[in-house]
Design a protein around this motif. Structure first.
Motif, PDB file in Angstrom:
ATOM      1  N   HIS A   1      -4.216  58.626  -1.205  1.00 51.23           N
ATOM      2  CA  HIS A   1      -2.792  58.458  -1.545  1.00 51.23           C
ATOM      3  C   HIS A   1      -2.281  59.647  -2.356  1.00 51.23           C
ATOM      4  O   HIS A   1      -1.098  59.764  -2.609  1.00 51.23           O
TER       5      HIS A   1
ATOM      6  N   MET B   1      -1.271  52.399   4.611  1.00 50.36           N
ATOM      7  CA  MET B   1      -1.340  53.847   4.793  1.00 50.36           C
ATOM      8  C   MET B   1      -1.655  54.190   6.245  1.00 50.36           C
ATOM      9  O   MET B   1      -1.061  55.105   6.812  1.00 50.36           O
TER      10      MET B   1
ATOM     11  N   TYR C   1      -0.034  57.516   7.481  1.00 47.72           N
ATOM     12  CA  TYR C   1      -0.359  58.309   6.307  1.00 47.72           C
ATOM     13  C   TYR C   1      -1.767  58.826   6.508  1.00 47.72           C
ATOM     14  O   TYR C   1      -2.634  58.084   6.953  1.00 47.72           O
TER      15      TYR C   1
END
Length: 126
Positions: free
Chosen positions: A53, A111, A116
């Motif tokens: 992240h 994510m 992501y």
């Protein structure tokens, strides 16, 4: 005369949630590897997810500093703000306190669902 053959693998189809909702529920387990990893080696799983992240690798190790795990709570809030997910801080507190591993799994699934970049292991030569 030599000819080149180019083979392209089909891309996976990823269904994303509406822009203002979590893509999965807190207890949904669509990837058994992630669920098992979070249960058997939770600190490692949380650290790798935090790193992916964009946070410090060891940040989740500070979760022992309070009644409600502050890093789990802040990661949930950060994910909600980053992706525009509508939820409440009250839910984030409850999930962080009672369901830490499930909360981190939900963050990781989100994510992946929102495309992501996520890596569990980094095999690049340095």
């Amino acid at each position: 005369m030599a000819s080149k053959m180019v083979i392209q693998q089909p891309k996976p189809v990823i269904m994303t949630a509406g822009s203002d909702q979590w893509s999965t529920s807190i207890c949904e387990c669509d990837n058994v590897n992630d669920c098992c990893f979070s249960c058997w080696c939770f600190p490692c799983f949380a650290c790798i997810t935090a790193r992916d992240h964009g946070e410090c690798l060891c940040l989740p190790l500070l979760d022992t500093c309070g009644l409600i795990p502050p890093i789990t709570l802040s990661m949930r809030v950060s994910m909600r703000r980053h992706f525009g997910i509508t939820d409440t801080i009250c839910n984030d507190c409850i999930y962080a306190f009672f369901c830490g591993p499930c909360s981190w799994c939900q963050i990781r699934r989100e994510m992946k669902a929102r495309l992501y970049p996520v890596t569990l292991f980094n095999n690049r030569a340095q």
